[in-house]
Design a protein around this motif. Structure first.
Motif, short mmCIF file in Angstrom:
data_model
loop_
_atom_site.label_atom_id
_atom_site.label_comp_id
_atom_site.label_asym_id
_atom_site.label_seq_id
_atom_site.Cartn_x
_atom_site.Cartn_y
_atom_site.Cartn_z
N ARG A 52 -8.27 -3.05 -9.35
CA ARG A 52 -8.98 -3.59 -8.19
C ARG A 52 -10.18 -4.43 -8.60
N GLN A 68 -6.32 -7.46 -6.16
CA GLN A 68 -5.86 -6.92 -7.44
C GLN A 68 -5.90 -8.01 -8.51
N ASP A 114 0.82 -1.21 0.00
CA ASP A 114 0.00 0.00 0.00
C ASP A 114 0.86 1.26 0.00
N ALA A 134 -0.99 3.85 -7.96
CA ALA A 134 0.23 3.19 -7.48
C ALA A 134 1.28 3.15 -8.59
N ASP A 149 -6.79 0.83 -13.37
CA ASP A 149 -7.21 0.46 -12.02
C ASP A 149 -7.49 -1.04 -11.99
N ASP A 155 -5.00 -7.69 0.53
CA ASP A 155 -4.46 -6.86 1.59
C ASP A 155 -4.03 -7.72 2.78
N GLY A 179 2.73 3.70 -3.09
CA GLY A 179 2.85 3.86 -4.53
C GLY A 179 4.27 4.14 -4.99
N GLY A 197 -3.34 -0.25 -8.67
CA GLY A 197 -4.05 0.41 -7.60
C GLY A 197 -5.22 1.30 -8.02
N TYR A 238 -4.88 -0.36 -2.07
CA TYR A 238 -5.27 0.74 -2.97
C TYR A 238 -4.07 1.44 -3.58
N LEU A 239 -2.88 1.30 -2.99
CA LEU A 239 -1.67 1.86 -3.57
C LEU A 239 -0.62 0.78 -3.77
N SER A 240 -1.06 -0.38 -4.26
CA SER A 240 -0.17 -1.47 -4.62
C SER A 240 -0.40 -1.85 -6.08
#
Length: 253
Positions: free
Chosen positions: A149, A182, A76, A128, A147, A218, A78, A123, A118-120
Motif C-alpha cells: 500500500r 498499490q 478487495d 491478500a 504490504d 480502489d 484475498g 494488500g 486492502y485485500l487486493s
C-alpha cells in the motif's frame, strides 16, 4: 453489454455499543461497490455481485461456471477466500484450485480485472497474498511480497499516458485525487495507460486468448476520494474498461 462477475467489495462490521451497564453487540453488512454497480448497469453491463462472505462457498469451481461471464473482477478479496472453500477448510477434502482455474480460463479467452484495496494484490500486511500465485501470472503487473500500500492522504493524481487507447480516450489527462493505491511493477509486455508518478495505476495486456487489467487503486472509498467518486469520468472509465476486457468496445466490433 458484458456479463460480469464481481467478487468481493463487501464486509461485515461487528461492534458493541455500551449504554451504561448494558452492552448491545450488533453487526452490519457493508457494500463498497454501489456506485460501480450503478455505473456499469447504466452502460448496459450485467453484473453479478458475489459478496465477500459468499466467495469461499459460491465462487465458480469449474470452467463451465466461469463461461457464463466475459469478465471477472476481483476487488478487495484475498486469495484465501478463493483457495479455502468449505470442502477444503471444513471437510478436509480436495477441491479445484480456483486461482489456477481463473488463470486457465483467461488463457482460453476470458478476462480478469483486479482492482486495488486492502485485500487486493498483496494488500494490508500482505494478507491478500496473490504474489507468486497463478493470478500474478495472469495480471499485467508483478507484485511485491510485502504490504504494497501507498497511503496518500494528501491526494495523488493519475495521469493518462496514452489518450488514444479506447479505455481512457476522452477522459481528463489528469484525474481527481486518490487517497492511496498499490505499488506495482508493470511487466515488460504490458501497456501502462495511467500512472501516479512513476507507479502504474492502470495496466493492461493480452494473456493467451484473453485479457487482463490491474487497476491499482480502489473503486470506492476510502482510496477513491469523494471528488473521484463524483467525477464525470468515473463511470466512463470503468464502463470502457469492461468494454475493452470483454471485447465489446465499439472500436473493436
Amino acid at each position: 453489454m458484458a456479463r460480469v462477475l464481481l467478487a468481493g467489495e463487501s464486509w461485515i462490521n461487528s461492534a458493541t455499543d455500551h449504554k451504561g451497564f448494558d452492552p448491545f453487540p450488533h453487526t452490519q453488512l457493508q457494500i463498497g461497490c454501489t456506485e460501480l454497480l450503478a455505473a456499469l448497469s447504466e452502460r448496459g453491463h450485467q453484473v453479478t455481485h458475489l459478496r465477500s462472505h459468499d466467495v469461499a462457498d459460491l465462487f465458480p469451481q469449474e470452467q463451465a461456471e466461469l463461461d457464463r461471464f466475459e469478465v471477472v473482477i476481483l476487488s478487495d478479496i484475498g486469495a484465501n477466500s478463493l483457495l479455502l472453500s468449505p470442502r477444503v477448510f471444513a471437510e478436509g477434502k480436495t477441491a479445484p484450485n480456483r486461482l489456477h482455474l481463473l488463470r486457465d480460463w483467461v488463457r482460453a479467452g476470458g478476462s480478469l480485472l483486479m482492482a486495488g484495496g486492502y485485500l487486493s494484490f498483496q494488500g494490508f500486511q500482505a494478507k491478500a497474498n496473490y504474489a507468486g500465485t497463478a493470478i500474478e501470472e495472469v495480471l499485467p503487473v508483478n507484485l511485491f511480497r510485502w504490504d504494497d500500500r501507498v497511503e496518500t492522504p494528501e491526494g495523488s493524481r493519475g495521469e493518462v499516458q496514452d489518450s488514444a487507447h479506447p479505455i481512457v480516450a476522452g477522459l481528463d489527462r489528469v484525474w481527481p485525487p486518490l487517497l492511496g493505491y498499490q505499488q506495482l511493477r508493470a511487466k515488460p509486455e504490458a501497456e501502462v495507460l495511467v500512472r501516479i508518478g512513476e507507479d502504474p495505476l492502470l495496466t493492461v495486456w493480452e494473456y493467451g486468448q484473453g485479457r487482463a487489467a490491474a487497476y491499482a487503486s480502489d473503486i470506492s472509498p476510502h482510496w477513491a476520494s469523494a471528488e473521484f467518486m463524483v467525477w464525470a469520468g468515473y463511470g466512463q472509465l470503468f464502463g470502457a474498461l469492461i468494454n475493452w476486457l470483454a471485447r465489446t468496445d465499439p472500436s473493436e466490433v
